[in-house]
Design a protein around this motif. Structure first.
Motif, short mmCIF file in Angstrom:
data_model
loop_
_atom_site.label_atom_id
_atom_site.label_comp_id
_atom_site.label_asym_id
_atom_site.label_seq_id
_atom_site.Cartn_x
_atom_site.Cartn_y
_atom_site.Cartn_z
N ILE A 35 46.22 35.90 38.99
CA ILE A 35 45.31 35.13 39.83
C ILE A 35 44.69 36.03 40.91
N ALA A 36 45.56 36.80 41.59
CA ALA A 36 45.07 37.62 42.69
C ALA A 36 44.06 38.64 42.18
N LEU A 37 44.40 39.34 41.10
CA LEU A 37 43.51 40.39 40.61
C LEU A 37 42.17 39.82 40.17
N ILE A 38 42.23 38.77 39.35
CA ILE A 38 40.97 38.20 38.85
C ILE A 38 40.12 37.70 40.00
N THR A 39 40.78 36.99 40.93
CA THR A 39 40.01 36.39 42.03
C THR A 39 39.40 37.46 42.93
N ILE A 40 40.19 38.51 43.22
CA ILE A 40 39.66 39.57 44.09
C ILE A 40 38.49 40.27 43.41
N VAL A 41 38.68 40.63 42.14
CA VAL A 41 37.61 41.33 41.44
C VAL A 41 36.37 40.45 41.33
N GLN A 42 36.60 39.16 41.03
CA GLN A 42 35.45 38.24 40.92
C GLN A 42 34.73 38.11 42.25
N GLY A 43 35.52 37.98 43.32
CA GLY A 43 34.91 37.85 44.65
C GLY A 43 34.09 39.07 44.99
N ALA A 44 34.65 40.27 44.72
CA ALA A 44 33.93 41.50 45.01
C ALA A 44 32.67 41.59 44.17
N THR A 45 32.82 41.24 42.87
CA THR A 45 31.65 41.29 41.98
C THR A 45 30.55 40.37 42.49
N ASN A 46 30.94 39.14 42.84
CA ASN A 46 29.94 38.18 43.30
C ASN A 46 29.23 38.69 44.54
N SER A 47 29.99 39.22 45.50
CA SER A 47 29.32 39.57 46.74
C SER A 47 28.44 40.80 46.54
N ILE A 48 28.87 41.74 45.68
CA ILE A 48 28.01 42.89 45.42
C ILE A 48 26.76 42.45 44.66
N SER A 49 26.97 41.59 43.65
CA SER A 49 25.81 41.09 42.89
C SER A 49 24.82 40.38 43.80
N ASN A 50 25.36 39.59 44.72
CA ASN A 50 24.46 38.85 45.62
C ASN A 50 23.64 39.80 46.46
N GLN A 51 24.33 40.84 46.97
CA GLN A 51 23.61 41.79 47.80
C GLN A 51 22.54 42.52 47.00
N VAL A 52 22.89 42.86 45.77
CA VAL A 52 21.91 43.54 44.94
C VAL A 52 20.76 42.59 44.61
N SER A 256 24.65 44.94 33.88
CA SER A 256 25.60 45.94 33.42
C SER A 256 26.73 46.11 34.43
N PHE A 257 26.40 45.94 35.69
CA PHE A 257 27.43 46.00 36.72
C PHE A 257 28.43 44.86 36.53
N GLU A 258 27.88 43.67 36.29
CA GLU A 258 28.77 42.51 36.13
C GLU A 258 29.62 42.64 34.88
N SER A 259 29.04 43.17 33.81
CA SER A 259 29.85 43.28 32.59
C SER A 259 30.93 44.34 32.79
N MET A 260 30.60 45.37 33.57
CA MET A 260 31.60 46.39 33.87
C MET A 260 32.75 45.78 34.67
N MET A 261 32.38 44.98 35.67
CA MET A 261 33.40 44.37 36.51
C MET A 261 34.25 43.38 35.72
N SER A 262 33.64 42.65 34.81
CA SER A 262 34.44 41.66 34.07
C SER A 262 35.36 42.39 33.08
N MET A 263 34.91 43.52 32.57
CA MET A 263 35.80 44.36 31.75
C MET A 263 37.01 44.78 32.58
N MET A 264 36.70 45.18 33.80
CA MET A 264 37.76 45.66 34.67
C MET A 264 38.75 44.54 34.99
#
Lengths: 390, 226
Positions: A35-52, A256-264
């Motif tokens: 839970i922690a890993l997925i949620t943290i990575v998802q949160g980071a992905t979302n906020s970076i995606s939003n900024q981009v 591609s960034f999001e797919s990379m993050m979801s792979m991670m």
């Protein structure tokens, strides 16, 4: 019958509190880390995606390196590209550096950007005060400027800059607006730049070519087609030379960034899942111990009329109970960890239903898989041997 | 009187590695409804095996066993479970009460497997505990009861499903003489009320409480007049 089995399982778990807790710990750690890993990575992905995305996911950027014969884009290219379908606007950029002077104060090396009306139309938040560049400014190459936040502070401290005149590369420009200050992480910070009509810039900055072009799309899902069409316009213009220009699709990058993050996050979850399996083995071990301890009880229950299925059901439920309770504790723990991490890193925090159901479902599955074998063993105990073992 | 148990030419052998060990040899036994029967034998005589077969915990190697008309050889594990639940009430030497459950809950246990609702179970368990004289001990855990009381809880548990046969294995073996006598009194009362009882024991004095005694020795069953 199910209720009875659940109650019996509950009694047994409560009776051996410490042992049950230690057994659950494996599952708790496994689920919490997933839970922690997925949620943290998802949160980071979302906020970076939003900024981009804020920088513009709805546009593609054409950058021209040029060829010896044609060193950049020109107005003809812009009007040709504007004719391509699915385009809501084209915004060229001409960049230069120059000094500006106001009231005896000088700032050297200011970034001057030549833009058009589309640039402001596409993002109404760009302008803080005043008016944007309009078509009239472009047509008549008006000497008007919109200035960034830092320049306002430096040159016009305590003064309203609108209508003031400043010197830019030796010519007089009238300030018609100010730009909204942008803060923090942002690639296109405008705080220290001056925006003027690009037609004016072409004439007065000594730049002959347009270096880059933002092409705004109506439908971003068709971005690839539109890019192909733009290439169809530009290839003949550059006489089919290689490397004359590049087209950068922001949407592609985010994708591609999001797919990379979801792979991670999948990879991390996979590693965490290993600890769930270890936890499952712990449960299996505890169930086997528990069955050995309760051999007589199982024998007695069989003598009193419990069928093998009934015995098996009870032990499977007990294993599921352990792992699901462990899973729920892990869910809460993982949520707390993720929330703390998100707060510390400064990204958004949201646990998705799919993450929750994944964790709870997975832990239930662990219970079934690792509870099945011990439960089957219990159900096959011979009641005579079981009763004799007292 | 209706015949509840009929054994014809029952043989039972165990294998210790290669060696065959015959525990029951050509046993024939008929028990009628309302009888109080003792199976008397020293240890190693095969009486435990006899009890296991009567109680449907084990099946004979050969021979026919009819319990209330059901041919036990033809039943699978699940059906045997139902038969044990419905037809047999076990009373063990060491009581075999679950230590975590109260007297009432222990008595309820077979009714759970019979599929009764919680309220029905409680009602029936309380009634039967009253019958064995423990209406004031329903909430007690087994370790809060004396040996005699524990055995009476076990008897209540055996009776609560209204089984065809009350099957007791050395029911007084773990009790002192006085409480043992009280348990035997209870058995006689129950038999007087029409309950069919089969009691397995090595104690001639205890066996004498039954109307009919059969002796088992080296796997052979012989009828014995009292």
């Amino acid at each position: 019958m199910l209720l009875e089995s659940i109650l019996m399982s509950w009694e047994n778990i409560v009776k051996n509190k410490l042992r049950s807790f230690l057994t659950m710990l494996g599952i708790v750690i496994g689920v919490a880390s997933i839970i922690a890993l997925i949620t943290i990575v998802q949160g980071a992905t979302n906020s970076i995606s939003n900024q981009v995305s804020e920088l513009g996911a709805n546009k593609v950027t054409v950058t021209a390196m040029g060829t010896p014969l044609k060193q950049g884009l020109n107005e003809e290219d812009i009007s040709n590209i504007s004719k391509v379908g699915n385009i809501s606007g084209v915004s060229p950029t001409i960049s230069g550096k120059t000094g500006i002077v106001y009231n005896g104060k000088v700032i050297e090396n200011v970034a001057v950007q030549g833009k058009n009306d589309v640039y402001f139309n596409m993002d109404s938040s760009l302008l803080k005060t005043g008016r944007p560049i309009n078509i009239l400014d472009l047509d008549s190459k008006n000497q008007v400027a919109i200035i960034g936040n830092d320049i306002v502070n430096e040159l016009f401290y305590g003064v309203n800059p609108l209508g003031k005149e400043l010197m830019l590369n030796g010519t007089t420009y009238t300030v018609i607006g100010t730009l909204q200050g942008s803060s923090g992480f942002s690639m296109g910070s405008n705080n220290e730049s001056v925006v003027i009509p690009y037609t004016t810039a072409l004439r007065s900055l000594g730049v002959k070519n347009i270096s880059s072009l933002d092409v705004f799309l109506e439908d971003t899902t068709l971005a690839d087609d539109t890019v192909t069409e733009i290439k169809g316009v530009l290839n003949p213009a550059f006489n089919y030379k290689d490397n004359a220009y590049t087209i950068f699709n922001m949407g592609d990058m985010i994708e591609s960034f999001e797919s990379m993050m979801s792979m991670m996050s999948l990879l991390l979850a996979g590693i965490a899942a290993i600890s769930l399996v270890v936890g499952g083995i712990g449960i299996m071990n505890m169930m086997l111990v528990s069955i050995t301890e309760r051999t007589t009880e199982i024998g007695l229950r069989k003598a009193l009329g419990a069928t093998p299925n009934r015995i098996q059901l009870q032990f499977v439920i007990e294993a599921i109970f352990l792992s699901v309770v462990g899973g729920l504790i892990g869910l809460v723990l993982g949520g707390v960890i993720a929330y703390t991490a998100a707060t510390l890193i400064g990204t958004g925090f949201s646990i998705s239903i799919s993450t929750i159901s994944l964790a709870v479902g997975f832990s239930g599955l662990v219970g079934i898989v690792f509870g099945y074998m011990p439960a089957r063993k219990a159900s096959r105990l011979n009641p005579i041997d079981a009763l004799r073992s007292l | 009187m209706a015949e509840v148990l009929n054994m014809q030419n029952i043989f039972k052998s165990f294998y210790m590695g290669e060696e065959e060990l015959e525990v029951l040899h050509d046993v024939n036994l008929t028990v009628n409804s309302g009888e109080f029967l003792s199976i008397l034998g020293p240890s190693g005589s095969g009486k435990s095996t006899m009890m296991n077969i009567i109680g449907c915990l084990d099946v004979p190697t050969s021979g026919k066993y009819l319990l209330s008309g059901n041919d036990i050889n033809e039943l699978d594990e699940i059906e045997l479970g139902f038969i044990r639940n419905k037809e047999i009430g076990f009373v063990f030497q060491s009581f075999q009460l679950l230590p975590r459950l109260s007297a009432l809950q222990n008595v309820e246990l077979p009714l759970i497997y019979a599929g009764l609702s919680s309220s029905d179970r409680k009602q029936r368990a309380a009634k039967i505990l009253d019958r064995v004289g423990l209406s004031d001990k329903t909430r007690n855990l087994p370790n809060q009861l004396s040996g005699g009381q524990q055995q009476r809880v076990a008897i209540a548990r055996a009776l609560v499903t209204e089984p065809t046969i009350l099957l007791a294995d050395e029911p007084t073996g773990a009790l002192d003489q006085k409480t043992g006598a009280q348990v035997m009194e209870l058995f006689e009362e129950l038999n007087h009320d029409g309950r069919t009882i089969i009691m397995i024991t090595h104690d001639t004095d205890i066996a004498r409480h039954a109307q009919r005694v059969v002796k088992i020795l080296d796997g052979n069953l012989t009828e014995q007049g009292v």
